[in-house]
Design a protein around this motif. Structure first.
Motif, mmCIF file in Angstrom:
data_model
loop_
_atom_site.group_PDB
_atom_site.id
_atom_site.type_symbol
_atom_site.label_atom_id
_atom_site.label_comp_id
_atom_site.label_asym_id
_atom_site.label_seq_id
_atom_site.Cartn_x
_atom_site.Cartn_y
_atom_site.Cartn_z
ATOM 1 N N ASP A 47 0.802 -1.223 0.000
ATOM 2 C CA ASP A 47 0.000 0.000 0.000
ATOM 3 C C ASP A 47 0.833 1.271 0.000
ATOM 4 O O ASP A 47 0.284 2.376 0.111
ATOM 5 N N ALA A 48 2.149 1.150 -0.120
ATOM 6 C CA ALA A 48 2.998 2.334 -0.225
ATOM 7 C C ALA A 48 2.688 3.059 -1.532
ATOM 8 O O ALA A 48 2.475 2.416 -2.569
ATOM 9 N N PRO A 49 2.647 4.388 -1.526
ATOM 10 C CA PRO A 49 2.286 5.131 -2.744
ATOM 11 C C PRO A 49 3.112 4.750 -3.967
ATOM 12 O O PRO A 49 2.570 4.633 -5.073
ATOM 13 N N ALA A 50 4.410 4.569 -3.796
ATOM 14 C CA ALA A 50 5.255 4.224 -4.948
ATOM 15 C C ALA A 50 4.890 2.863 -5.519
ATOM 16 O O ALA A 50 4.955 2.657 -6.737
ATOM 17 N N MET A 51 4.519 1.913 -4.664
ATOM 18 C CA MET A 51 4.108 0.588 -5.133
ATOM 19 C C MET A 51 2.767 0.687 -5.871
ATOM 20 O O MET A 51 2.583 0.108 -6.952
ATOM 21 N N ALA A 53 1.587 3.101 -7.478
ATOM 22 C CA ALA A 53 1.701 3.865 -8.727
ATOM 23 C C ALA A 53 2.281 3.067 -9.885
ATOM 24 O O ALA A 53 2.266 3.532 -11.023
ATOM 25 N N ALA A 54 2.790 1.848 -9.633
ATOM 26 C CA ALA A 54 3.393 1.048 -10.711
ATOM 27 C C ALA A 54 2.362 0.726 -11.779
ATOM 28 O O ALA A 54 1.236 0.318 -11.471
ATOM 29 N N ASP A 55 2.757 0.893 -13.058
ATOM 30 C CA ASP A 55 1.790 0.700 -14.147
ATOM 31 C C ASP A 55 1.852 -0.685 -14.783
ATOM 32 O O ASP A 55 0.975 -1.062 -15.557
ATOM 33 N N GLY A 56 2.904 -1.465 -14.500
ATOM 34 C CA GLY A 56 3.014 -2.806 -15.072
ATOM 35 C C GLY A 56 3.750 -2.856 -16.387
ATOM 36 O O GLY A 56 4.002 -3.949 -16.908
ATOM 37 N N VAL A 57 4.104 -1.707 -16.951
ATOM 38 C CA VAL A 57 4.832 -1.664 -18.226
ATOM 39 C C VAL A 57 6.180 -0.967 -18.025
ATOM 40 O O VAL A 57 7.233 -1.579 -18.156
ATOM 41 N N GLU A 58 6.136 0.322 -17.702
ATOM 42 C CA GLU A 58 7.375 1.042 -17.423
ATOM 43 C C GLU A 58 7.931 0.704 -16.047
ATOM 44 O O GLU A 58 9.150 0.709 -15.832
ATOM 45 N N THR A 59 7.037 0.421 -15.093
ATOM 46 C CA THR A 59 7.439 0.074 -13.733
ATOM 47 C C THR A 59 6.593 -1.091 -13.240
ATOM 48 O O THR A 59 5.368 -1.070 -13.383
ATOM 49 N N VAL A 60 7.228 -2.101 -12.678
ATOM 50 C CA VAL A 60 6.534 -3.265 -12.132
ATOM 51 C C VAL A 60 6.800 -3.333 -10.629
ATOM 52 O O VAL A 60 7.953 -3.313 -10.192
ATOM 53 N N ALA A 61 5.726 -3.388 -9.838
ATOM 54 C CA ALA A 61 5.834 -3.527 -8.381
ATOM 55 C C ALA A 61 5.829 -5.007 -8.015
ATOM 56 O O ALA A 61 5.003 -5.776 -8.509
ATOM 57 N N THR A 62 6.767 -5.394 -7.155
ATOM 58 C CA THR A 62 6.882 -6.788 -6.728
ATOM 59 C C THR A 62 7.125 -6.834 -5.220
ATOM 60 O O THR A 62 7.453 -5.823 -4.602
ATOM 61 N N CYS A 63 6.990 -8.012 -4.643
ATOM 62 C CA CYS A 63 7.297 -8.240 -3.233
ATOM 63 C C CYS A 63 8.445 -9.227 -3.123
ATOM 64 O O CYS A 63 8.509 -10.187 -3.897
ATOM 65 N N ILE A 64 9.345 -9.002 -2.164
ATOM 66 C CA ILE A 64 10.373 -9.991 -1.877
ATOM 67 C C ILE A 64 10.391 -10.305 -0.387
ATOM 68 O O ILE A 64 10.021 -9.468 0.447
ATOM 69 N N LEU A 92 10.590 -1.914 -7.014
ATOM 70 C CA LEU A 92 10.088 -1.285 -8.230
ATOM 71 C C LEU A 92 11.121 -1.507 -9.319
ATOM 72 O O LEU A 92 12.244 -1.010 -9.237
ATOM 73 N N GLN A 93 10.751 -2.290 -10.334
ATOM 74 C CA GLN A 93 11.657 -2.617 -11.427
ATOM 75 C C GLN A 93 11.215 -1.870 -12.679
ATOM 76 O O GLN A 93 10.055 -1.977 -13.095
ATOM 77 N N ARG A 94 12.130 -1.135 -13.251
ATOM 78 C CA ARG A 94 11.799 -0.281 -14.393
ATOM 79 C C ARG A 94 12.293 -0.883 -15.700
ATOM 80 O O ARG A 94 13.230 -1.683 -15.720
ATOM 81 N N SER A 95 11.664 -0.456 -16.770
ATOM 82 C CA SER A 95 11.987 -1.026 -18.079
ATOM 83 C C SER A 95 13.404 -0.695 -18.534
ATOM 84 O O SER A 95 13.958 -1.370 -19.406
ATOM 85 N N ASP A 96 14.017 0.348 -17.931
ATOM 86 C CA ASP A 96 15.398 0.685 -18.298
ATOM 87 C C ASP A 96 16.437 -0.121 -17.505
ATOM 88 O O ASP A 96 17.634 0.094 -17.628
ATOM 89 N N GLY A 97 15.958 -1.063 -16.661
ATOM 90 C CA GLY A 97 16.852 -1.926 -15.914
ATOM 91 C C GLY A 97 17.187 -1.440 -14.516
ATOM 92 O O GLY A 97 17.849 -2.157 -13.758
ATOM 93 N N VAL A 102 11.382 -0.300 -1.567
ATOM 94 C CA VAL A 102 10.391 0.308 -0.684
ATOM 95 C C VAL A 102 10.303 -0.553 0.567
ATOM 96 O O VAL A 102 9.978 -1.742 0.488
ATOM 97 N N ALA A 103 10.587 0.024 1.730
ATOM 98 C CA ALA A 103 10.561 -0.728 2.984
ATOM 99 C C ALA A 103 9.177 -0.661 3.618
ATOM 100 O O ALA A 103 8.453 0.324 3.450
ATOM 101 N N PRO A 104 8.773 -1.691 4.363
ATOM 102 C CA PRO A 104 7.552 -1.610 5.150
ATOM 103 C C PRO A 104 7.662 -0.474 6.165
ATOM 104 O O PRO A 104 8.764 -0.060 6.533
#
Length: 310
Positions: A47-51, A53-64, A92-97, A102-104
């Motif tokens: 629920d962090a704002p940056a997570m 905001a991920a769109d799934g194309v330019e930026t992908v939000a994931t959990c580890i 947050l993984q971006r298409s440019d590598g 983002v910490a809890p």
């Protein structure tokens, strides 16, 4: 899980396994219980704002999530056996590598506390120096003798090398930390390393982890056609044996720094110290096809996570 290349995503996961290895001690806290394949991610900051905001194309939000039942850390002449550790982060993984973390809200790392062998008696006593012998004489019970060591962040991680996650004996990143020694007689500001002069850990794989992939429904239920995918890395040992450790600071309002240094063998040059994490298990989860959820992949990840709460 395809918009950002699989190799890049797996590299991020393997690198962050080292994070869990090296930020170790603290007190574990209760966390949300999640269903099925979501279970390891009970503190993911979905629920962090940056997570969100991920769109799934330019930026992908994931959990580890990365955990280990135990390991050890040796600083100078003192070695401490560490208990269980748990690291959780959003990535947050971006298409440019590039990636960002983002910490809890409560912090990325929780773990069992580590006790310094021998406590204060073992660290400084006996001594014929008046100020130290006075401290030794005041240790009348186990609580006054007990020392716990807590590894804390002392700066932002840097020097991330994604390719190192796929091999052994190559540093994955640089992790600035300090070690907080806690004891009533040492005071509350006794540290090995500081934010200005931190311990710089550069973890690397000693053994390569095994990799498997699980697919599951948004609520965590195993499902070979589900919306979510999870990489599981198991059996990796990691270590760093090349870091230096500066001298103590703030111990007994600074009056006992030299006593801690003398018995502990600090400052300690590179080659005399080591950190080991045994048999780490690391998990990495995101929508299986994040682009199909554009432009709301981050919001979908959050929705799936919440649907798995027991």
């Amino acid at each position: 899980m395809r918009s950002v290349s699989t190799r890049k995503r797996v590299g991020t996961l393997a690198a962050l396994t080292a994070f869990g290895a090296l930020f170790s001690t603290g007190t574990a806290t209760a966390a949300t219980q999640l269903n099925g394949h979501w279970a390891p991610f009970d503190r993911c900051p979905v629920d962090a704002p940056a997570m969100l905001a991920a769109d799934g194309v330019e930026t992908v939000a994931t959990c580890i999530a990365s955990s280990s039942a135990g390991g050890s850390i040796k600083l100078g002449n003192t070695e401490v056996v560490t208990g269980s550790t748990d690291l959780q982060l959003g990535v947050l993984q971006r298409s440019d590598g590039t990636t960002s973390l983002v910490a809890p809200a409560e912090g990325a790392l929780v773990a069992d506390s580590a006790t310094v062998p021998g406590g204060l008696l073992g660290l400084m006593c006996p001594s014929n120096i008046p100020v130290v012998s006075a401290v030794c004489a005041s240790i009348t019970n186990a609580d006054l003798n007990r020392i716990t060591a807590t590894i804390e962040p002392a700066g932002a991680p840097r020097d991330f090398n994604m390719g190192a996650a796929f091999t052994t004996d190559v540093p994955i990143l640089t992790l600035p930390v300090r070690v907080h020694l806690k004891n009533p007689l040492l005071g509350d500001k006794c540290y090995l390393g500081t934010t200005a002069d931190p311990i710089l850990l550069k973890p690397k794989n000693v053994t390569a982890p095994s990799l498997s992939l699980q697919q599951f429904a948004g609520d965590g239920t195993p499902d070979d056609s589900g919306e979510m995918g999870r990489y599981t890395f198991a059996g990796a040992d990691q270590a760093d044996t090349a870091f230096a450790v500066p001298g103590a600071s703030g111990c007994g309002a600074g009056l006992l720094n030299w006593a801690v240094n003398l018995k502990t063998g600090l400052p300690s040059a590179s080659g005399n110290n080591n950190v080991v994490l045994n048999d780490a298990s690391t998990y990495f989860a995101s929508p299986y096809a994040p682009a199909s959820l554009a432009p709301d992949e981050g919001k979908a990840l959050s929705r799936f996570w919440h649907s798995a709460v027991r």
